[in-house]
Design a protein around this motif. Structure first.
Motif, mmCIF file in Angstrom:
data_model
loop_
_atom_site.group_PDB
_atom_site.id
_atom_site.type_symbol
_atom_site.label_atom_id
_atom_site.label_comp_id
_atom_site.label_asym_id
_atom_site.label_seq_id
_atom_site.Cartn_x
_atom_site.Cartn_y
_atom_site.Cartn_z
ATOM 1 N N LEU A 1 1.138 -1.654 0.042
ATOM 2 C CA LEU A 1 -0.152 0.033 0.269
ATOM 3 C C LEU A 1 0.799 1.090 -0.178
ATOM 4 O O LEU A 1 1.846 1.161 0.528
ATOM 5 N N GLU B 1 -3.970 3.994 5.255
ATOM 6 C CA GLU B 1 -4.275 2.984 5.001
ATOM 7 C C GLU B 1 -3.514 1.956 5.622
ATOM 8 O O GLU B 1 -3.879 0.445 6.238
ATOM 9 N N ASP C 1 -4.264 1.539 9.157
ATOM 10 C CA ASP C 1 -5.728 1.497 9.204
ATOM 11 C C ASP C 1 -5.562 -0.297 9.159
ATOM 12 O O ASP C 1 -5.867 -1.456 10.721
#
Length: 306
Positions: A225, A230, A233
């Motif tokens: 990613l 992100e 998370d």
């Protein structure tokens, strides 16, 4: 369709961002339009240039072949245009680019060294792209990063200054079995799933895999990613851990710990051309950059390892 310079810039941008969405945004076009253009380019060269996946795009073997040559063509053209522009003219602006928060903070202090010279700033994800832009004369000064295991080139038009070396840390969820330790052995994380950012062109994530190999294991990497939020998370949801810098956002559900023995070290660098306007002042610029890094007050911003 004949290949044009804009097509070469498009595929280089796709490789540098690792994302059709981000490349489309940078080009101010739509994702479907960029995908269509890429398909036309691939038909022209005779095969797919990128593997597509949920985590983004990465070059195929043909793509790597084309990218090396595309970058060479673009740099040669940039050198030509830069030489034409520079004939008989004195630079009226200072163009600064780089990765991380140092770029913006340093640019705000450069008028102390270059009074009355406007400073133009751009930030990039890829340290390699920053170096390429400096080499091509499209940036006068770059703040970039690489990893301690890599050798800096000592020949050619570029000059370097090493600013600082930081050990990489690891971000884990609060209940992770290793989270209570202030220093963690890399090998103790062998069974954990990892989230990594895309390649940055200067040794990431190769240096991570090398460090894991030295620690005696091959990491599980189900997530690749770009976005820092992100990754955070994922960690908070207990789905992955991630290598990071010390200032990674260790908010609710996430803790940051140092890797014992500093198996991966990030190196902050300054880069410029020896024939540029900043060369004579490079020592002063480097001292100023080190001052900013040592002060530890840089505003938080995404970097290739976060």
């Amino acid at each position: 369709m004949d290949l044009e310079l804009r097509h070469l810039r498009t595929i280089c941008l796709l490789a540098d961002t690792g994302s059709v969405t981000k490349a489309a945004a940078a080009l101010s076009t739509s994702q479907p339009a960029l995908t269509t253009q890429l398909q036309r380019i691939e038909r022209e060269v005779g095969g797919p240039l990128f593997h597509r996946g949920r985590s983004g795009v990465r070059p195929t073997e043909l793509g790597e072949f084309v990218l090396v040559r595309a970058r060479g063509v673009l740099l040669s053209m940039d050198d030509l245009l830069n030489d034409i522009t520079a004939r008989g003219a004195s630079p009226s602006t200072l163009r600064v680019g780089g990765v991380g928060p140092l770029t913006v903070e340093l640019s705000a202090r450069l008028p102390e060294i270059f009074p009355n010279v406007p400073v133009h700033v751009r930030t990039e994800y890829s340290p390699k792209l920053v170096t390429d832009l400096v080499r091509a004369g499209r940036l006068d000064l770059g703040t970039t990063m690489d990893y301690v295991d890599r050798d800096l080139p000592s020949d050619g038009p570029l000059a370097w200054a090493m600013l600082a070396v930081d050990p990489l840390h690891v971000a884990l969820w609060e209940e992770h079995p290793m989270a209570e330790k202030p220093f963690i052995q890399l090998e103790d994380l062998a069974e954990s799933p990892w989230a990594l950012t895309p390649p940055d062109g200067t040794g990431w994530p190769e240096c991570f895999y090398l460090a894991c190999q030295r620690a005696g294991f091959s990491p599980q990497v189900p997530y690749r990613l770009y976005e820092r939020s992100e990754i955070r998370d994922l960690i908070a949801d207990r789905r992955a851990i991630a290598p990071c810098q010390a200032d990674f956002d260790a908010g609710k559900g996430v803790v940051v710990r140092q890797l014992d023995g500093a198996p991966i070290q990030l190196r902050h660098l300054l880069v410029w051309r020896r024939d540029s306007t900043v060369h004579q002042a490079s020592a002063r610029i480097a001292r100023l950059a080190r001052e900013l890094l040592n002060r530890g007050e840089l505003k938080e911003a995404p970097t290739p390892t976060e």
